[in-house]
Design an enzyme around this catalytic site. Structure first.
Site, mmCIF file in Angstrom:
data_model
loop_
_atom_site.group_PDB
_atom_site.id
_atom_site.type_symbol
_atom_site.label_atom_id
_atom_site.label_comp_id
_atom_site.label_asym_id
_atom_site.label_seq_id
_atom_site.Cartn_x
_atom_site.Cartn_y
_atom_site.Cartn_z
ATOM 1 N N ASP A 294 0.813 -1.204 0.000
ATOM 2 C CA ASP A 294 0.000 0.000 0.000
ATOM 3 C C ASP A 294 0.856 1.268 0.000
ATOM 4 O O ASP A 294 0.452 2.292 -0.551
ATOM 5 C CB ASP A 294 -0.925 -0.003 1.222
ATOM 6 C CG ASP A 294 -2.083 -0.981 1.059
ATOM 7 O OD1 ASP A 294 -2.226 -1.549 -0.038
ATOM 8 O OD2 ASP A 294 -2.832 -1.180 2.031
ATOM 9 N N THR B 147 -8.175 2.739 7.377
ATOM 10 C CA THR B 147 -7.530 1.461 7.704
ATOM 11 C C THR B 147 -6.027 1.623 7.885
ATOM 12 O O THR B 147 -5.299 0.637 7.934
ATOM 13 C CB THR B 147 -7.802 0.409 6.603
ATOM 14 O OG1 THR B 147 -7.398 0.933 5.333
ATOM 15 C CG2 THR B 147 -9.277 0.040 6.555
#
Length: 271
Positions: A55, A165
């Site tokens: 990510d 998140t």
């Protein structure tokens, strides 16, 4: 028939991603898919950015290639994989399905921070923090002109649903489903047991005023964890709104956000 025919392949950490990069190149060559590896490209004409990594790599690529106005797809080599979620173990089948249009397109909202006449775009979060984490600051927050609160805390996080998140989650913030257009305001270690994260509409305007800082301690606005803006002594206010810049993310056709939460955050450990 392929929906994506001109691909920019990005791999920032070659030490970790060299094998995956070679695998991706071989798949694209075998299927006659035109591509260019980042660093060798000379034009800006692409219809997909394929990122190999985690990510963090996806965020870096989003910032670097946002001007291309094309979707992003991530081959996950990291530990989490909320943004980069193409399974490396099933790479060829998954990649070709996505390139053929068998995928989910997700439009990610981003944040715009306006400080001292300059605008900054954040994909995950905007953080207000002191130079020394153990020194409390005091700040005020307003939403759409309404006074929300004055807090003493280590700092403040304003997060997108995508960033819910990430750092915000670590600070006790809620997880926001990607289908919800909302931002999260989370105080970092506030000096109040009643302080709770606040979910607001992404259409709202957030105003933050730094009202008190420890002596001889600098404060910063931090964009996505990698860009620091020093707060000047005579200018301690900034605003946060939804950015006009969006981020299109491709997922495999069987992508399930809640399954990702179960797998990556270890929900439902007992079957």
């Amino acid at each position: 028939m392929l929906n994506y025919k001109s691909i920019l392949v990005v791999a920032y950490d070659l030490e970790k991603s060299q094998k995956a990069l070679l695998d991706v190149e071989n798949i694209l060559k075998d299927n006659s898919v035109p591509y260019v590896v980042h660093g060798a490209h000379k034009n800006n004409s692409f219809d997909l950015v394929l990122v190999i990594g985690g990510d963090g790599s996806m965020l870096s690529a989003a910032k670097e290639f946002s001007s291309l106005d094309c979707p992003f797809l991530g081959v996950n080599l990291g530990k989490v994989g909320f943004m980069a979620d193409l399974d490396y173990e099933n790479l060829e089948v998954g990649l070709m399905e996505v390139l053929s249009g068998s995928n989910i397109v997700e439009e990610k909202e981003t944040l715009e921070c306006n400080y001292n006449g300059k605008k900054y775009t954040a994909y995950n979060e905007i953080v207000l923090h002191t130079q020394k984490s153990y020194k409390l600051m005091q700040f005020e927050v307003r939403v759409d002109g309404d006074f929300v609160y004055r807090k003493r805390a280590d700092g403040l996080i304003i997060s997108t649903s995508n960033g819910s998140t990430a750092y915000s989650l670590s600070a006790g913030g809620p997880i926001i489903s990607p289908s919800v257009n909302a931002f999260v305001i989370t105080s970092l270690n506030p000096l109040s047991l009643s302080a709770r994260p606040l979910i607001i509409s992404s259409k709202s305007k957030i105003e933050v005023a730094l009202t008190k800082t420890p002596p001889e301690t600098e404060s910063y606005i931090i964009i996505d964890g990698n860009e620091e803006i020093k707060i000047e002594e005579d200018l301690k206010d900034f605003t946060v709104t939804k950015s006009k810049q969006s981020f299109r993310l491709l997922h495999p056709k069987d992508h399930d956000f809640f399954e990702t939460c179960r797998d990556k955050l270890h929900w439902s450990l007992s079957k």
